[in-house]
Design a protein around this motif. Structure first.
Motif, PDB file in Angstrom:
ATOM      1  N   ILE B 129    -141.766  47.556  15.801  1.00  0.00           N
ATOM      2  CA  ILE B 129    -142.756  48.152  14.901  1.00  0.00           C
ATOM      3  C   ILE B 129    -143.304  49.448  15.491  1.00  0.00           C
ATOM      4  O   ILE B 129    -143.475  50.445  14.786  1.00  0.00           O
ATOM      5  CB  ILE B 129    -143.849  47.119  14.560  1.00  0.00           C
ATOM      6  N   ALA B 130    -143.530  49.454  16.809  1.00  0.00           N
ATOM      7  CA  ALA B 130    -143.965  50.702  17.457  1.00  0.00           C
ATOM      8  C   ALA B 130    -142.924  51.795  17.226  1.00  0.00           C
ATOM      9  O   ALA B 130    -143.254  52.941  16.912  1.00  0.00           O
ATOM     10  CB  ALA B 130    -144.160  50.464  18.956  1.00  0.00           C
ATOM     11  N   PHE B 131    -141.647  51.426  17.344  1.00  0.00           N
ATOM     12  CA  PHE B 131    -140.551  52.390  17.135  1.00  0.00           C
ATOM     13  C   PHE B 131    -140.557  52.916  15.700  1.00  0.00           C
ATOM     14  O   PHE B 131    -140.457  54.121  15.463  1.00  0.00           O
ATOM     15  CB  PHE B 131    -139.217  51.716  17.470  1.00  0.00           C
ATOM     16  N   PHE B 132    -140.717  51.998  14.733  1.00  0.00           N
ATOM     17  CA  PHE B 132    -140.735  52.418  13.329  1.00  0.00           C
ATOM     18  C   PHE B 132    -141.947  53.277  13.006  1.00  0.00           C
ATOM     19  O   PHE B 132    -141.928  54.066  12.075  1.00  0.00           O
ATOM     20  CB  PHE B 132    -140.693  51.195  12.396  1.00  0.00           C
ATOM     21  N   PHE B 133    -143.025  53.105  13.777  1.00  0.00           N
ATOM     22  CA  PHE B 133    -144.208  53.937  13.559  1.00  0.00           C
ATOM     23  C   PHE B 133    -144.068  55.297  14.245  1.00  0.00           C
ATOM     24  O   PHE B 133    -145.003  56.070  14.294  1.00  0.00           O
ATOM     25  CB  PHE B 133    -145.476  53.223  14.046  1.00  0.00           C
ATOM     26  N   GLY B 134    -142.900  55.565  14.801  1.00  0.00           N
ATOM     27  CA  GLY B 134    -142.634  56.890  15.335  1.00  0.00           C
ATOM     28  C   GLY B 134    -142.800  57.054  16.830  1.00  0.00           C
ATOM     29  O   GLY B 134    -142.717  58.171  17.343  1.00  0.00           O
ATOM     30  N   TYR B 135    -143.069  55.980  17.532  1.00  0.00           N
ATOM     31  CA  TYR B 135    -143.177  56.097  18.988  1.00  0.00           C
ATOM     32  C   TYR B 135    -141.777  56.113  19.587  1.00  0.00           C
ATOM     33  O   TYR B 135    -140.937  55.273  19.251  1.00  0.00           O
ATOM     34  CB  TYR B 135    -143.980  54.934  19.581  1.00  0.00           C
ATOM     35  N   THR B 136    -141.506  57.110  20.437  1.00  0.00           N
ATOM     36  CA  THR B 136    -140.168  57.192  21.021  1.00  0.00           C
ATOM     37  C   THR B 136    -140.206  57.077  22.542  1.00  0.00           C
ATOM     38  O   THR B 136    -139.178  56.887  23.182  1.00  0.00           O
ATOM     39  CB  THR B 136    -139.500  58.535  20.658  1.00  0.00           C
ATOM     40  N   ASP B 137    -141.424  57.175  23.110  1.00  0.00           N
ATOM     41  CA  ASP B 137    -141.567  57.073  24.554  1.00  0.00           C
ATOM     42  C   ASP B 137    -141.423  55.601  24.976  1.00  0.00           C
ATOM     43  O   ASP B 137    -142.152  54.749  24.478  1.00  0.00           O
ATOM     44  CB  ASP B 137    -142.959  57.631  24.920  1.00  0.00           C
ATOM     45  N   PRO B 138    -140.479  55.282  25.862  1.00  0.00           N
ATOM     46  CA  PRO B 138    -140.263  53.875  26.227  1.00  0.00           C
ATOM     47  C   PRO B 138    -141.514  53.196  26.817  1.00  0.00           C
ATOM     48  O   PRO B 138    -141.717  51.996  26.612  1.00  0.00           O
ATOM     49  CB  PRO B 138    -139.138  53.926  27.258  1.00  0.00           C
ATOM     50  N   PRO B 155    -152.366  45.370  28.273  1.00  0.00           N
ATOM     51  CA  PRO B 155    -152.968  46.277  29.270  1.00  0.00           C
ATOM     52  C   PRO B 155    -152.362  46.143  30.670  1.00  0.00           C
ATOM     53  O   PRO B 155    -152.272  47.139  31.391  1.00  0.00           O
ATOM     54  CB  PRO B 155    -154.449  45.878  29.270  1.00  0.00           C
ATOM     55  N   VAL B 156    -151.950  44.936  31.056  1.00  0.00           N
ATOM     56  CA  VAL B 156    -151.329  44.763  32.383  1.00  0.00           C
ATOM     57  C   VAL B 156    -150.046  45.592  32.440  1.00  0.00           C
ATOM     58  O   VAL B 156    -149.793  46.326  33.406  1.00  0.00           O
ATOM     59  CB  VAL B 156    -151.037  43.268  32.671  1.00  0.00           C
ATOM     60  N   THR B 157    -149.248  45.501  31.373  1.00  0.00           N
ATOM     61  CA  THR B 157    -147.997  46.252  31.319  1.00  0.00           C
ATOM     62  C   THR B 157    -148.259  47.750  31.257  1.00  0.00           C
ATOM     63  O   THR B 157    -147.650  48.530  31.990  1.00  0.00           O
ATOM     64  CB  THR B 157    -147.180  45.822  30.073  1.00  0.00           C
ATOM     65  N   GLY B 158    -149.195  48.134  30.367  1.00  0.00           N
ATOM     66  CA  GLY B 158    -149.512  49.550  30.204  1.00  0.00           C
ATOM     67  C   GLY B 158    -149.987  50.173  31.502  1.00  0.00           C
ATOM     68  O   GLY B 158    -149.599  51.289  31.857  1.00  0.00           O
ATOM     69  N   THR B 159    -150.837  49.449  32.230  1.00  0.00           N
ATOM     70  CA  THR B 159    -151.341  49.966  33.498  1.00  0.00           C
ATOM     71  C   THR B 159    -150.207  50.097  34.509  1.00  0.00           C
ATOM     72  O   THR B 159    -150.107  51.095  35.228  1.00  0.00           O
ATOM     73  CB  THR B 159    -152.438  49.029  34.064  1.00  0.00           C
ATOM     74  N   ALA B 160    -149.333  49.106  34.548  1.00  0.00           N
ATOM     75  CA  ALA B 160    -148.227  49.139  35.503  1.00  0.00           C
ATOM     76  C   ALA B 160    -147.280  50.304  35.221  1.00  0.00           C
ATOM     77  O   ALA B 160    -146.733  50.911  36.139  1.00  0.00           O
ATOM     78  CB  ALA B 160    -147.466  47.817  35.467  1.00  0.00           C
ATOM     79  N   LEU B 161    -147.112  50.631  33.924  1.00  0.00           N
ATOM     80  CA  LEU B 161    -146.146  51.672  33.559  1.00  0.00           C
ATOM     81  C   LEU B 161    -146.804  53.049  33.441  1.00  0.00           C
ATOM     82  O   LEU B 161    -146.124  54.043  33.208  1.00  0.00           O
ATOM     83  CB  LEU B 161    -145.471  51.328  32.224  1.00  0.00           C
ATOM     84  N   GLY B 162    -148.131  53.107  33.569  1.00  0.00           N
ATOM     85  CA  GLY B 162    -148.838  54.372  33.453  1.00  0.00           C
ATOM     86  C   GLY B 162    -148.960  54.877  32.026  1.00  0.00           C
ATOM     87  O   GLY B 162    -148.891  56.082  31.771  1.00  0.00           O
ATOM     88  N   ALA B 163    -149.179  53.970  31.071  1.00  0.00           N
ATOM     89  CA  ALA B 163    -149.373  54.377  29.679  1.00  0.00           C
ATOM     90  C   ALA B 163    -150.754  55.020  29.515  1.00  0.00           C
ATOM     91  O   ALA B 163    -151.660  54.766  30.304  1.00  0.00           O
ATOM     92  CB  ALA B 163    -149.247  53.161  28.766  1.00  0.00           C
ATOM     93  N   SER B 164    -150.905  55.833  28.462  1.00  0.00           N
ATOM     94  CA  SER B 164    -152.198  56.460  28.203  1.00  0.00           C
ATOM     95  C   SER B 164    -153.204  55.412  27.744  1.00  0.00           C
ATOM     96  O   SER B 164    -152.825  54.348  27.259  1.00  0.00           O
ATOM     97  CB  SER B 164    -152.053  57.529  27.118  1.00  0.00           C
ATOM     98  N   SER B 165    -154.508  55.732  27.891  1.00  0.00           N
ATOM     99  CA  SER B 165    -155.523  54.742  27.534  1.00  0.00           C
ATOM    100  C   SER B 165    -155.505  54.461  26.034  1.00  0.00           C
ATOM    101  O   SER B 165    -155.851  53.370  25.595  1.00  0.00           O
ATOM    102  CB  SER B 165    -156.904  55.214  27.978  1.00  0.00           C
TER     103      SER B 165
END
Lengths: 119, 257
Positions: B129-138, B155-165
């Motif tokens: 669904i994230a992909f269909f909403f236009g997100y392309t950054d892995p 949030p655990v995953t996002g923090t580990a991968l350095g995703a934006s807040s």
């Protein structure tokens, strides 16, 4: 005594949480892995082992049964402090992703149940 | 009169947990009354109570703009303690008292299978669904997918991968939507999905995985089933935190990167 049951329940929970925390550290995950599940297994094992002193009729058992009777009130309080607003105002992608996951998961439950029966 | 209200509310605030006991008792009383009168008991009183709880959480959020629902209003801060993770977990563990090990073992293999499938399916749906909403950054796709697993895995995953807040906030929201819907939908579909015995509760718990969702959902259907569903659910978030930032991220990066 009632407090023995409460203490036993609390002790099981703490022991399980510590083990869950250790398990998380062991596999390098920033989360408690199965701590509450381990606590539950501990409580089941202890109550099977000490069946005569620890049952619903005994005072110690009533100390545990009280908390299990408080289950729904605690869950209602839990529901009342969820961040509902953030869930439904953060953006469509969050709503669609969350609900898509729920719908597919619900569909899978009866399928897996059937699989479990044919085993 | 205002003097009285002032001192009364001071007492209520000071004795927050006791206020919470009283308030929750009133909500449950009203809920069972409504359940009997309006739905003739078809929608169980506890399901109504949990829905009212969620409604209060929404109202609290609108009034305060905070993150803890009704508990952000000082008068109801005790709700935060009563329904916080400490007492919630104590109550969940206590339901295991009287649960049967044999019942758990019977669903053992299916339970473990549903645990893995549950994490995979929720992640894949969220990521697609994230992909269909236009997100392309892995990183963004993985973080949102992880949020659809639970609001802790996101949030655990996002923090580990350095995703934006901003992406991390979205992943938390996806997880919240999931747990709220599980609370609301479970009592409505329980019969149709055969959720009336320990084995199906184990599978349901492994499939849904959100501890709060499963705890409330099963509580509203039949509190006797709670331990069976809660058991696998407590492993779900840990498993998600293990595979989402590692294995799942590598797969996503391989596909879109």
């Amino acid at each position: 005594m009632i407090v023995y049951g409460v203490a036993l329940l609390s002790g099981c929970m703490l022991a399980g949480l510590i083990l869950g925390e250790a398990l998380g550290a062991l596999i390098g995950v920033e989360a408690n892995v199965g701590g509450i599940g381990i606590s539950m297994i501990l409580l089941i094992l202890l109550s099977e082992r000490f069946k005569r002193k620890l049952n619903l009729e005994s005072a110690s058992g009533k100390g545990i049964a009280f908390w299990s009777a408080m289950y729904i009130p605690v869950v209602v309080a839990m529901a009342a402090q969820q961040n509902i607003l953030a869930a439904f105002t953060s953006g469509a992608v969050a709503i669609v992703a969350g609900s898509g996951a729920v719908i597919l998961s619900f569909i899978m439950v009866p399928l897996l149940c059937k699989l479990n029966k044919t085993d | 009169m205002t003097v009285f209200l002032d001192l009364a509310s001071r007492v209520l605030v000071k004795n927050g947990l006791i206020t919470a006991f009283t308030l929750v008792g009133i909500v449950i009383f009203l809920s069972y009354f409504l359940s009997g009168r309006l739905t003739k008991g078809r929608l169980h009183g506890s399901a109504v109570a949990i829905s009212i709880g969620l409604l209060l959480g929404y109202i609290g959020g609108v009034i305060t703009g905070g993150e803890k629902g009704i508990a952000d209003i000082p008068l109801f801060a005790g709700i935060g303690l009563l329904g916080g993770s400490m007492l919630r977990d104590l109550a969940i563990v206590s339901t295991a008292f009287g649960a049967g090990l044999t019942e758990l073992r019977k669903a053992g293999l299916a339970g473990i299978l549903s645990l893995f499938l549950g994490v995979i399916i929720s992640f894949v749906v969220g990521a697609l669904i994230a992909f269909f909403f236009g997100y392309t950054d892995p990183v963004a796709i993985t973080t949102i997918g992880a949020g659809a697993v639970t609001y802790i895995v996101g949030p655990v995953t996002g923090t580990a991968l350095g995703a934006s807040s901003e992406i991390i906030a979205l992943s938390i929201a996806a997880g919240l939507v999931k747990s709220i819907l599980v609370m609301l939908i479970t009592p409505l579909v329980a019969k149709r999905i055969g959720l009336n015995n320990p084995q199906s509760a184990v599978i349901y718990g492994g499939m849904m995985g959100t501890t709060s969702g499963v705890a409330a959902g099963l509580g509203a259907v039949d509190p006797k089933l709670v331990p069976y569903g809660a058991m696998p659910a407590t492993f779900y978030t840990g498993l998600g935190c293990l595979v989402a930032p590692s294995l799942f991220f590598l797969i996503v990066r391989g596909l879109v990167g």
